[in-house]
Design an enzyme around this catalytic site. Structure first.
Site, PDB file in Angstrom:
ATOM      1  N   GLY A 140       0.858  -1.187   0.000  1.00 50.49           N
ATOM      2  CA  GLY A 140       0.000   0.000   0.000  1.00 50.49           C
ATOM      3  C   GLY A 140       0.889   1.231   0.000  1.00 50.49           C
ATOM      4  CB  ALA A 141       2.536   3.101  -2.557  1.00 50.20           C
ATOM      5  N   GLY A 142      -0.128   4.309  -0.316  1.00 53.38           N
ATOM      6  CA  GLY A 142      -0.998   5.472  -0.085  1.00 53.38           C
ATOM      7  C   GLY A 142      -0.394   6.365   0.976  1.00 53.38           C
ATOM      8  CG  ASN A 161      -8.202   1.029  11.014  1.00 51.33           C
ATOM      9  OD1 ASN A 161      -7.927   0.435  12.037  1.00 51.33           O
ATOM     10  ND2 ASN A 161      -7.929   2.307  10.826  1.00 51.33           N
ATOM     11  NE  ARG A 198      -4.425  10.047  16.572  1.00 50.81           N
ATOM     12  CZ  ARG A 198      -4.974   9.237  15.680  1.00 50.81           C
ATOM     13  NH1 ARG A 198      -5.703   8.205  16.082  1.00 50.81           N
ATOM     14  NH2 ARG A 198      -4.814   9.457  14.389  1.00 50.81           N
ATOM     15  CG  HIS A 250      -6.979   1.396  16.432  1.00 50.78           C
ATOM     16  ND1 HIS A 250      -6.545   2.485  17.143  1.00 50.78           N
ATOM     17  CD2 HIS A 250      -6.995   1.789  15.139  1.00 50.78           C
ATOM     18  CE1 HIS A 250      -6.300   3.479  16.309  1.00 50.78           C
ATOM     19  NE2 HIS A 250      -6.578   3.081  15.094  1.00 50.78           N
ATOM     20  NE  ARG A 282     -11.757   5.978  11.034  1.00 51.92           N
ATOM     21  CZ  ARG A 282     -12.011   6.489  12.223  1.00 51.92           C
ATOM     22  NH1 ARG A 282     -13.249   6.546  12.665  1.00 51.92           N
ATOM     23  NH2 ARG A 282     -11.044   6.944  12.972  1.00 51.92           N
ATOM     24  CB  VAL A 306      -0.633   4.792   6.323  1.00 51.05           C
ATOM     25  CG1 VAL A 306       0.184   4.090   7.406  1.00 51.05           C
ATOM     26  CG2 VAL A 306      -1.817   5.514   6.952  1.00 51.05           C
ATOM     27  N   GLY A 307       1.337   4.281   3.920  1.00 48.31           N
ATOM     28  CA  GLY A 307       2.448   3.474   3.398  1.00 48.31           C
ATOM     29  C   GLY A 307       3.609   4.338   2.937  1.00 48.31           C
ATOM     30  CG  ASP A 354      -5.076   4.235  19.773  1.00 47.98           C
ATOM     31  OD1 ASP A 354      -5.392   5.025  18.865  1.00 47.98           O
ATOM     32  OD2 ASP A 354      -5.439   3.037  19.787  1.00 47.98           O
TER      33      ASP A 354
HETATM   34  N1  LIG Z   1      -3.976   1.091  12.729  1.00 50.82           N
HETATM   35  C1  LIG Z   1      -4.067   2.400  12.736  1.00 50.82           C
HETATM   36  O1  LIG Z   1      -3.904   3.022  13.776  1.00 50.82           O
HETATM   37  C2  LIG Z   1      -4.327   3.127  11.450  1.00 50.82           C
HETATM   38  C3  LIG Z   1      -4.092   4.497  11.354  1.00 50.82           C
HETATM   39  C4  LIG Z   1      -4.314   5.129  10.134  1.00 50.82           C
HETATM   40  C5  LIG Z   1      -4.788   4.404   9.041  1.00 50.82           C
HETATM   41  N2  LIG Z   1      -5.049   3.081   9.181  1.00 50.82           N
HETATM   42  C6  LIG Z   1      -5.536   2.272   8.059  1.00 50.82           C
HETATM   43  O2  LIG Z   1      -4.487   2.075   7.138  1.00 50.82           O
HETATM   44  C7  LIG Z   1      -5.022   1.845   5.824  1.00 50.82           C
HETATM   45  C8  LIG Z   1      -4.356   2.768   4.817  1.00 50.82           C
HETATM   46  O3  LIG Z   1      -4.686   4.127   5.070  1.00 50.82           O
HETATM   47  P1  LIG Z   1      -4.178   5.268   4.059  1.00 50.82           P
HETATM   48  O4  LIG Z   1      -4.578   6.569   4.655  1.00 50.82           O
HETATM   49  O5  LIG Z   1      -2.757   5.038   3.679  1.00 50.82           O
HETATM   50  O6  LIG Z   1      -5.088   4.959   2.788  1.00 50.82           O
HETATM   51  P2  LIG Z   1      -4.768   5.295   1.255  1.00 50.82           P
HETATM   52  O7  LIG Z   1      -6.028   5.169   0.501  1.00 50.82           O
HETATM   53  O8  LIG Z   1      -4.003   6.580   1.163  1.00 50.82           O
HETATM   54  O9  LIG Z   1      -3.777   4.126   0.825  1.00 50.82           O
HETATM   55  C9  LIG Z   1      -4.168   2.807   0.701  1.00 50.82           C
HETATM   56  C10 LIG Z   1      -3.432   2.224  -0.465  1.00 50.82           C
HETATM   57  O10 LIG Z   1      -3.686   0.822  -0.532  1.00 50.82           O
HETATM   58  C11 LIG Z   1      -3.663   0.483  -1.901  1.00 50.82           C
HETATM   59  N3  LIG Z   1      -4.259  -0.825  -2.129  1.00 50.82           N
HETATM   60  C12 LIG Z   1      -5.569  -1.163  -2.199  1.00 50.82           C
HETATM   61  N4  LIG Z   1      -5.690  -2.478  -2.466  1.00 50.82           N
HETATM   62  C13 LIG Z   1      -4.439  -2.985  -2.551  1.00 50.82           C
HETATM   63  C14 LIG Z   1      -3.914  -4.271  -2.790  1.00 50.82           C
HETATM   64  N5  LIG Z   1      -4.713  -5.310  -2.995  1.00 50.82           N
HETATM   65  N6  LIG Z   1      -2.578  -4.411  -2.822  1.00 50.82           N
HETATM   66  C15 LIG Z   1      -1.756  -3.357  -2.616  1.00 50.82           C
HETATM   67  N7  LIG Z   1      -2.195  -2.121  -2.371  1.00 50.82           N
HETATM   68  C16 LIG Z   1      -3.519  -1.931  -2.350  1.00 50.82           C
HETATM   69  C17 LIG Z   1      -4.400   1.628  -2.566  1.00 50.82           C
HETATM   70  O11 LIG Z   1      -4.155   1.670  -3.957  1.00 50.82           O
HETATM   71  C18 LIG Z   1      -3.840   2.819  -1.819  1.00 50.82           C
HETATM   72  O12 LIG Z   1      -2.708   3.371  -2.462  1.00 50.82           O
HETATM   73  C19 LIG Z   1      -6.534   2.065   5.976  1.00 50.82           C
HETATM   74  O13 LIG Z   1      -7.169   0.830   6.168  1.00 50.82           O
HETATM   75  C20 LIG Z   1      -6.641   2.905   7.238  1.00 50.82           C
HETATM   76  O14 LIG Z   1      -7.904   2.791   7.860  1.00 50.82           O
HETATM   77  C21 LIG Z   1      -4.821   2.435  10.359  1.00 50.82           C
END
Ligand SMILES: NC(=O)c1ccc[n+]([C@@H]2O[C@H](COP(=O)([O-])OP(=O)(O)OC[C@H]3O[C@@H](n4cnc5c(N)ncnc54)[C@H](O)[C@@H]3O)[C@@H](O)[C@H]2O)c1
Length: 314
Positions: A15-17, A126, A157, A181, A88, A19-20, A154
């Site tokens: 996941g290069a979004g 999540n 924060r 969480h 979310r 968080v990644g 958490d």
């Molecule tokens: N645990 C925590 O405390 C916490 C905190 C923040 C976010 N999160 C969770 O982390 C996740 C990512 O959040 P984000 O803000 O980076 O979202 P984002 O939409 O910016 O990034 C998610 C990435 O996942 C990619 N993706 C989707 N399906 C895929 C697959 N099959 N293989 C590889 N990549 C794939 C998407 O293309 C996207 O680039 C969400 O589920 C979010 O709820 C958890």
């Protein structure tokens, strides 16, 4: 990646979004490892990976970063951070993401395991505790190698709000958060301290409760501002702290989601507890005695996780 040329550690981020990519940034900026970013969207991990790589001469770091769609490039990773999924949107709870992200987990974890059978998995997607449980079941890894990230965020924060309230350095503040969480997380004020002094000695009960509530709502507070997407700087920093503890074998006690097998009276469920992280992953779960109120809050939090894992059958 020319892995054989280097003896550096290797971290894959799925996941290069937001968080990644930001986790890749923190990891590279700390020169903890070489980083592989993998995502289904073509070009995005490649572009972000190259951009980050080009920052390394300025940062004076030799981490190698590469983006890819090919799991072969992730082979033999030491740690894999799972951030793939949908974030979310306003009005959505973490639990709304359950089915969407479980499908993604099923698509991804098998391939991760195939190429990195000895890796340690850090789950971020999540709803966190349920996704960690899904990854644990799908991977077939021992619980030591599947750990969920939530408590570090958490508690960070909570620490931020405590430091702001008392006008002290964040470095002086430690905080203790148990449970899942979500809205049922259990911050423990009597184990949250400023320079070793419990915050219950430094603030009145109403102030403590206000900060606890803000911590519970910490994710939603950011979602409300951003409108599209959720928090990512602090979440990725939190995942990076876990990566660092593992790669450097620090034996660091951090609140993480772990698969409980009787600890805290809970069995067969991922719940946030104090964990010792080192080279083997989860090396110990620290058990403390809870007051009846705290135990009830933890049980309520565990029940919420149990409901979710029942929906997806893991
Ligand atoms: N645990 C925590 O405390 C916490 C905190 C923040 C976010 N999160 C969770 O982390 C996740 C990512 O959040 P984000 O803000 O980076 O979202 P984002 O939409 O910016 O990034 C998610 C990435 O996942 C990619 N993706 C989707 N399906 C895929 C697959 N099959 N293989 C590889 N990549 C794939 C998407 O293309 C996207 O680039 C969400 O589920 C979010 O709820 C958890």
């Amino acid at each position: 990646m020319e892995r054989e040329l280097f003896m550096r550690k290797k971290v894959t981020i799925v996941g290069a979004g937001n968080v990644g990519a930001t986790a890749a940034h923190w990891i590279a900026a700390k020169e903890l490892a070489d980083v592989v970013l993998i995502d289904v969207v073509e070009g995005v991990p490649q572009g972000k990976g190259l951009d980050l790589l080009e920052a390394m001469p300025i940062e004076k770091r030799d981490s190698y970063i590469v983006g890819t769609q090919d799991y072969a490039d992730t082979a033999n990773s030491d740690v894999v951070v799972m951030t793939a999924g949908s974030p979310r949107k306003p009005g959505m709870s973490r639990d709304d993401l359950l089915n969407i992200n479980y499908q993604i987990m099923k698509a991804v974890i098998g391939k991760v395991v195939q190429y990195s059978p000895n890796c340690i998995l850090i789950i971020v997607s999540n709803p966190l505790d349920a996704m960690a449980q899904a990854a644990y079941k799908i991977s077939g890894f021992p619980r030591e190698r599947v750990i969920g990230m939530a408590g570090v965020l958490d508690s960070a924060r909570f620490r931020t709000f405590i430091a702001q309230e008392l006008k002290v350095s964040v470095e002086n503040v430690t905080a203790f958060v148990l449970g899942g969480h979500g809205d049922t997380m259990v911050p423990l004020p009597r184990y949250s301290t400023v320079a070793g002094i419990p915050i219950t000695e430094l603030m009145d009960a109403a102030t403590v409760e206000r900060l606890v509530q803000r911590t519970r709502d910490g994710g939603a507070e950011i979602v409300k501002y951003l409108k599209t997407g959720s928090a990512y700087y602090a979440p990725s920093a939190a995942a990076t702290e876990m990566v660092e503890a593992i790669l450097k074998d620090k034996k660091k006690i951090l609140p993480c989601a772990a698969y409980l097998q009787g600890e805290y009276g809970i069995s067969g469920l991922y719940v946030g507890v104090p964990c010792k992280l080192g080279a083997k992953g989860l090396e110990q779960i620290i058990e403390i005695k809870l007051t009846p109120d705290e135990k009830a809050a933890l049980d309520k939090s565990a029940a919420a996780v149990k409901e979710l894992v029942a929906v997806i059958g893991v």
